[in-house]
Enzyme design. Structure first.
Site: not given
Ligand code: ACO
Length: 326
Positions: A116, A253, A283
């Protein structure tokens, strides 16, 4: 102050595959919903490459548009750097495919792999080569087909990414060595290989002999992103002799709207100073910064003399920023 060489962005271009995938389509395939995706990420839709449409095709289309905007012929390009984690082939570099598709028979063409952050890495390398006299005019491209490395059964990742490409043309121009110069004023890059297991692809030509699929611990990545990005943005502004109050537009990004909001807040900037395209593109890894830049150039938000702060973080971890005077 003595004269210096500056790399100035003289044209931008993009390409997005024709097929648009809305959140609702994903909700029909995995246990997710439009509401969850919008609330947690800000993403509403993404573009997906067609069968037979490769990263080099996306990159070439974006490059053609950037060359047109710059009023530069492909023959005038000395250097092509493609930032990608989804190359057409393990080798040769996708940049050489782009070079051939543009009808070029000379110049330097290679890829950089920083996921990224790839566009920031490529821009920094191109700027350094231009200032070292290795060429006068460069094409810097971020292009990805992440749809090919997603596990479409993993709702934690498949909802986050899309395909696309963005390109800029850089040209050497004389500057005065001042922060009022136009062009790239400062760049800063970082990496920390200890975090491989938080964001990686579980395959590769030298290990499994397969391409592999993207794996991510999203919550942990999120935490590191806000801290690392705000630090490198301030570091880069400092290196340019500038501060957050000088920034006209943050060109980030596009991983998650909440990361964009959190990072801007740390710099004391409102989200109205941040160019947001994650809702439309999701993304797109290395393509997301040039896609956002082109959007704000073409809709007239970016004006002559504006200070832009480009930033990205991705797998590795890698992260970086660039201060650019338009
Ligand atoms: N739909 C519904 N529920 C979901 C989904 C989905 N697509 N994905 C995860 N969940 C659930 C999980 O299982 C979890 O359930 P639980 O509480 O029963 O265990 C709940 O939602 C919460 O999950 P979290 O992972 O805690 O959710 P969070 O608020 O952290 O969001 C996300 C997740 C969107 C991935 C976030 O952490 C994120 O965007 N992280 C950055 C990652 C990224 O973009 N990386 C790529 C490149 S690096 C960068 O660009 C920075």
């Amino acid at each position: 102050m003595s004269g210096v060489t500056r790399s100035r962005i003289i044209g931008t271009g993009v390409y997005l595959p024709a097929r648009v995938m809305e959140n609702a389509e994903l909700a029909a395939q995995v246990d997710t919903s439009d509401e969850w995706i919008v609330e947690r990420t800000g993403i509403r839709r993404r573009h997906i490459a067609a069968d037979g449409e490769f990263t080099s095709d996306l990159a070439t289309a974006a490059a053609r548009e950037a060359l047109l905007a710059a009023g530069v012929d492909a023959e005038a390009i000395d250097l092509i750097i493609v930032a990608t984690a989804t190359p057409d082939q393990t080798f040769p570099a996708t940049a050489t495919r782009v070079q051939a598709k543009l009808g070029m028979t000379k110049g330097i063409a290679f890829d950089v792999a920083a996921v990224c952050s790839g566009f920031l890495y490529a821009l920094t390398v191109a700027d350094a080569m231009i200032r070292a006299g290795q060429g006068r005019t460069a094409l810097v491209i971020g292009a990805e087909t992440f749809s090919r490395i997603l596990d479409w059964e993993d709702r934690g990742t498949c909802v986050l990414f899309g395909d696309g490409a963005g390109a800029v043309v850089l040209r050497a121009e004389a500057g005065r060595g001042l922060s009022t110069d136009k062009g790239i004023l400062a760049t800063r890059l970082h990496s920390d290989g200890r975090y491989n297991e938080l964001l990686y692809v579980d395959g590769g030509p030298g290990s499994t002999g397969t391409t592999g699929k993207l794996r991510m611990k999203g919550k942990e990545v999120f935490r590191h992103a806000v801290t690392n990005l705000s630090e490198v943005m301030l570091e880069t502004l400092g290196a340019a002799g500038l501060s957050a109050k000088d920034v006209a537009w943050v060109i980030p990004h596009q991983a998650n709207l909440r990361i964009l909001e959190g990072t801007a807040r740390k710099l004391g900037l409102g989200i109205d100073r941040v160019v947001v395209t994650v809702d439309r593109h999701a993304n797109t890894s290395a393509a997301s910064v040039p896609l956002a830049l082109d959007t704000a150039v073409r809709d007239g938000r970016i004006r002559d003399g504006d200070l832009l702060l480009l930033e990205a973080m991705g797998g590795g971890f890698t992260w970086g920023a660039a201060a650019v005077r338009w």
